[in-house]
Motif scaffolding. Structure first.
Motif, mmCIF file in Angstrom:
data_model
loop_
_atom_site.group_PDB
_atom_site.id
_atom_site.type_symbol
_atom_site.label_atom_id
_atom_site.label_comp_id
_atom_site.label_asym_id
_atom_site.label_seq_id
_atom_site.Cartn_x
_atom_site.Cartn_y
_atom_site.Cartn_z
ATOM 1 N N LEU A 65 0.825 -1.206 0.000
ATOM 2 C CA LEU A 65 0.000 0.000 0.000
ATOM 3 C C LEU A 65 0.859 1.257 0.000
ATOM 4 C CD1 LEU A 65 -2.767 1.487 0.369
ATOM 5 C CD2 LEU A 65 -2.381 1.249 2.848
ATOM 6 N N ASP A 66 1.837 1.314 0.896
ATOM 7 C CA ASP A 66 2.601 2.548 1.118
ATOM 8 C C ASP A 66 3.619 2.835 0.024
ATOM 9 O OD1 ASP A 66 1.208 2.938 3.453
ATOM 10 O OD2 ASP A 66 2.753 2.077 4.746
ATOM 11 N N GLU A 67 4.233 1.780 -0.526
ATOM 12 C CA GLU A 67 5.366 1.989 -1.414
ATOM 13 C C GLU A 67 4.997 2.000 -2.891
ATOM 14 O OE1 GLU A 67 8.409 -0.803 -0.438
ATOM 15 O OE2 GLU A 67 8.667 -0.041 1.612
ATOM 16 N N LYS A 68 3.732 1.681 -3.203
ATOM 17 C CA LYS A 68 3.312 1.685 -4.590
ATOM 18 C C LYS A 68 2.064 2.552 -4.740
ATOM 19 C CE LYS A 68 5.150 -2.952 -5.535
ATOM 20 N NZ LYS A 68 4.838 -4.312 -6.052
ATOM 21 N N GLU A 69 1.629 2.722 -5.968
ATOM 22 C CA GLU A 69 0.433 3.514 -6.255
ATOM 23 C C GLU A 69 -0.715 2.612 -6.721
ATOM 24 O OE1 GLU A 69 0.123 6.829 -5.828
ATOM 25 O OE2 GLU A 69 2.190 6.996 -5.089
ATOM 26 N N ASP A 70 -0.610 1.308 -6.440
ATOM 27 C CA ASP A 70 -1.605 0.367 -6.936
ATOM 28 C C ASP A 70 -2.937 0.481 -6.202
ATOM 29 O OD1 ASP A 70 0.352 -0.527 -8.600
ATOM 30 O OD2 ASP A 70 0.830 -2.324 -7.442
ATOM 31 N N PHE A 71 -2.883 0.849 -4.928
ATOM 32 C CA PHE A 71 -4.087 0.862 -4.105
ATOM 33 C C PHE A 71 -4.273 2.226 -3.446
ATOM 34 C CE2 PHE A 71 -2.482 -3.523 -4.082
ATOM 35 C CZ PHE A 71 -3.605 -4.215 -4.529
ATOM 36 N N SER A 72 -5.513 2.673 -3.402
ATOM 37 C CA SER A 72 -5.844 3.891 -2.658
ATOM 38 C C SER A 72 -6.047 3.591 -1.185
ATOM 39 C CB SER A 72 -7.115 4.526 -3.230
ATOM 40 O OG SER A 72 -6.913 4.940 -4.566
ATOM 41 N N ALA A 73 -6.433 2.356 -0.882
ATOM 42 C CA ALA A 73 -6.649 1.921 0.497
ATOM 43 C C ALA A 73 -6.729 0.402 0.500
ATOM 44 C CB ALA A 73 -7.925 2.522 1.072
ATOM 45 N N ILE A 74 -6.590 -0.200 1.667
ATOM 46 C CA ILE A 74 -6.792 -1.635 1.831
ATOM 47 C C ILE A 74 -7.681 -1.858 3.052
ATOM 48 C CG2 ILE A 74 -4.627 -2.312 0.725
ATOM 49 C CD1 ILE A 74 -3.389 -2.711 3.461
ATOM 50 N N ILE A 75 -8.355 -3.012 3.058
ATOM 51 C CA ILE A 75 -9.256 -3.358 4.159
ATOM 52 C C ILE A 75 -8.615 -4.475 4.977
ATOM 53 C CG2 ILE A 75 -11.603 -3.943 4.811
ATOM 54 C CD1 ILE A 75 -11.439 -1.494 3.029
ATOM 55 N N LEU A 76 -8.513 -4.260 6.281
ATOM 56 C CA LEU A 76 -7.908 -5.230 7.189
ATOM 57 C C LEU A 76 -8.774 -5.363 8.439
ATOM 58 C CD1 LEU A 76 -4.249 -3.847 7.035
ATOM 59 C CD2 LEU A 76 -5.070 -5.910 5.876
ATOM 60 N N ALA A 77 -8.523 -6.395 9.221
ATOM 61 C CA ALA A 77 -9.229 -6.550 10.494
ATOM 62 C C ALA A 77 -8.645 -5.579 11.516
ATOM 63 C CB ALA A 77 -9.113 -7.981 10.997
ATOM 64 N N ALA A 78 -9.514 -4.845 12.200
ATOM 65 C CA ALA A 78 -9.056 -3.894 13.212
ATOM 66 C C ALA A 78 -8.302 -4.597 14.328
ATOM 67 C CB ALA A 78 -10.255 -3.128 13.779
ATOM 68 N N ALA A 79 -8.711 -5.816 14.667
ATOM 69 C CA ALA A 79 -8.077 -6.543 15.770
ATOM 70 C C ALA A 79 -6.611 -6.809 15.488
ATOM 71 C CB ALA A 79 -8.811 -7.861 16.015
ATOM 72 N N GLY A 80 -6.296 -7.208 14.255
ATOM 73 C CA GLY A 80 -4.904 -7.474 13.907
ATOM 74 C C GLY A 80 -4.048 -6.231 13.975
ATOM 75 N N LEU A 81 -4.586 -5.121 13.493
ATOM 76 C CA LEU A 81 -3.837 -3.863 13.544
ATOM 77 C C LEU A 81 -3.583 -3.448 14.993
ATOM 78 C CD1 LEU A 81 -5.746 -2.036 10.688
ATOM 79 C CD2 LEU A 81 -3.315 -2.640 10.645
ATOM 80 N N LYS A 82 -4.574 -3.637 15.847
ATOM 81 C CA LYS A 82 -4.395 -3.269 17.253
ATOM 82 C C LYS A 82 -3.337 -4.147 17.912
ATOM 83 C CE LYS A 82 -6.797 -2.656 21.652
ATOM 84 N NZ LYS A 82 -8.100 -2.706 22.367
ATOM 85 N N ARG A 83 -3.395 -5.444 17.654
ATOM 86 C CA ARG A 83 -2.419 -6.344 18.275
ATOM 87 C C ARG A 83 -0.997 -6.049 17.817
ATOM 88 N NH1 ARG A 83 -6.684 -10.970 17.199
ATOM 89 N NH2 ARG A 83 -7.702 -11.071 19.238
ATOM 90 N N MET A 84 -0.876 -5.545 16.607
ATOM 91 C CA MET A 84 0.441 -5.182 16.086
ATOM 92 C C MET A 84 0.899 -3.817 16.585
ATOM 93 S SD MET A 84 1.689 -7.595 14.017
ATOM 94 C CE MET A 84 2.704 -6.859 12.738
ATOM 95 N N GLY A 85 0.013 -3.087 17.259
ATOM 96 C CA GLY A 85 0.361 -1.752 17.721
ATOM 97 C C GLY A 85 0.237 -0.699 16.637
ATOM 98 N N TRP A 86 -0.584 -0.971 15.612
ATOM 99 C CA TRP A 86 -0.705 -0.071 14.464
ATOM 100 C C TRP A 86 -2.091 0.573 14.391
ATOM 101 C CZ3 TRP A 86 1.615 -4.170 10.646
ATOM 102 C CH2 TRP A 86 2.991 -4.277 10.886
ATOM 103 N N GLU A 87 -2.708 0.816 15.521
ATOM 104 C CA GLU A 87 -4.028 1.441 15.521
ATOM 105 C C GLU A 87 -4.018 2.803 14.821
ATOM 106 O OE1 GLU A 87 -6.835 0.627 19.134
ATOM 107 O OE2 GLU A 87 -4.784 0.683 19.909
ATOM 108 N N ASN A 88 -2.859 3.468 14.866
ATOM 109 C CA ASN A 88 -2.777 4.795 14.246
ATOM 110 C C ASN A 88 -2.921 4.744 12.727
ATOM 111 O OD1 ASN A 88 -0.193 3.489 14.097
ATOM 112 N ND2 ASN A 88 0.734 5.450 13.588
ATOM 113 N N ARG A 89 -2.806 3.549 12.137
ATOM 114 C CA ARG A 89 -2.988 3.418 10.687
ATOM 115 C C ARG A 89 -4.470 3.294 10.295
ATOM 116 N NH1 ARG A 89 0.997 2.394 7.074
ATOM 117 N NH2 ARG A 89 -0.635 3.289 5.752
#
Length: 371
Positions: A205-229
């Motif tokens: 997502l971040d390093e290319k222009e292929d996607f405007s956004a991606i959909i992920l599970a909120a729980a996984g992002l929180k467990r990784m400490g990436w809630e700010n994303r």
């Protein structure tokens, strides 16, 4: 488990690209077990699965969820041993001993048996099929994290929502469930498969222009400490989350009463009942979530049912303690409550089937097969 030693398996992989989230989830379960049983030793054994290694195919094409669990269940079934030496122990310690050689061999083999027998496997509950192979059960369902789906935006779209993205913006998701629902809500957007673990998908997502956004599970992002994303949480009215999403499951041997009794302390009763209802719905409908959508989002059915379940706080003893409900053995949750939750899921599925869900699902499967 023997002499207070056990081994825990998590799907974090031994390949170069280790799945960090699976390790974090496994560590969280180990931490809870260590707090409950400070005298026991828990060793984590890393392992990747066939599903983890297939990264060039959409999840809907891979098919069976067992591709993400089969290798782990094989190790659990075989009581598999792992040739590793634990902390503060080495072959030198045995060689320095005064014991005769045959006793040293027995001691060395026994040490492996104690430490490296696989007794537990940690999964994301949403990865587990509603019918487990014979001999296995979900011995614990831990307290659920936020089950909602989340939108992570490309840095150039920071501060936007899906409704504010330009027409034909490309959204990445590996889930047919998400794509079908969001196509209905946001027909001006395009949806494309994206595979890989969280780290890989965020990098794409971040390093290319292929996607405007991606959909992920909120729980996984929180467990990784990436809630700010998280740029946007998707309300269930826009995108119903997956069955079991946000909950961790501990799979064990169904007849191993010692391990079952140990892990049952991890059960969160409210999460157990919610997930039993969801899994019963999916098992009856043979699909995902509390609604039915065609692949392009043009056709859908959605219904809501609820029931009231009252259950005492104390443990319930009785002949039904080890009865499984859609693969879950909840020894400390009353069986009447589990039965009510399972019936609720089945009744909701039957309601949707009576309104034409079977036809929508049949067409969706045919379209998926031809993609």
């Amino acid at each position: 488990m023997t002499d207070g030693c056990s081994s825990l398996k998590g799907r974090e992989g031994t390949c170069p690209e280790i799945q960090q989230l699976a390790r974090i989830q496994t560590d969280s379960v180990v931490t809870m077990l260590r707090e409950l049983y400070p005298d026991l030793h828990f060793e984590i054994v890393a392992m990747s699965t066939t599903g983890d290694k297939i990264l060039d195919t959409a999840l809907s094409k891979i098919g069976e969820k067992s591709l993400f669990t089969k290798e782990l269940e094989n190790a659990l079934e075989k009581n598999e041993l792992f040739p590793r030496v634990g902390p503060n122990f080495s072959v030198d310690h045995l060689q320095a001993s005064d014991r005769p050689p045959h006793e040293l061999n027995n001691l060395f083999a026994h040490y492996y048996l104690l430490i490296f027998r696989v007794d537990l496997v940690v999964h994301s509950l949403k990865d587990l099929p509603t019918s487990l192979p014979p001999g296995f059960t979900i011995g614990a369902v831990c307290k659920r994290e936020n089950p909602l789906d989340a939108v992570v935006f490309h840095p150039k779209n920071c501060g936007k929502t899906l409704s504010l993205l330009p027409e034909k913006s490309v959204i990445g998701t590996s889930s047919l469930r998400r794509a079908a629902q969001l196509k209905k809500k946001f027909p001006q957007l395009q949806f494309r498969d994206i595979r890989g673990n969280l780290n890989t998908r965020l990098k794409k997502l971040d390093e290319k222009e292929d996607f405007s956004a991606i959909i992920l599970a909120a729980a996984g992002l929180k467990r990784m400490g990436w809630e700010n994303r998280i740029g946007q949480l998707l309300d269930p009215e826009d995108c119903l989350y997956a069955v079991g999403q946000g909950a961790l499951a501990v799979e064990v041997r169904a007849k191993d009463q010692e391990i079952l009794n140990m892990v049952s302390a991890l059960h969160d009763a409210d999460t157990v009942l919610c997930c039993i209802a969801e899994r019963a719905f999916m098992k009856r409908l043979l699909y995902l979530t509390g609604a039915v959508y065609s692949l392009d989002g043009s056709d859908s059915l959605k219904e809501t049912m609820q029931t009231s379940v009252n259950y005492p706080n104390q443990n319930e003893d009785g002949p039904n303690d080890d009865v499984q409900h859609v693969g879950i053995t909840a020894k400390n949750v009353p069986s009447q409550a589990q039965e009510a939750a399972e019936n609720l899921g089945v009744e909701l599925a039957n309601l949707l089937l009576s309104k034409g869900a079977k036809h929508i699902l049949s067409v969706a499967r045919q379209l998926n097969d031809t993609r």
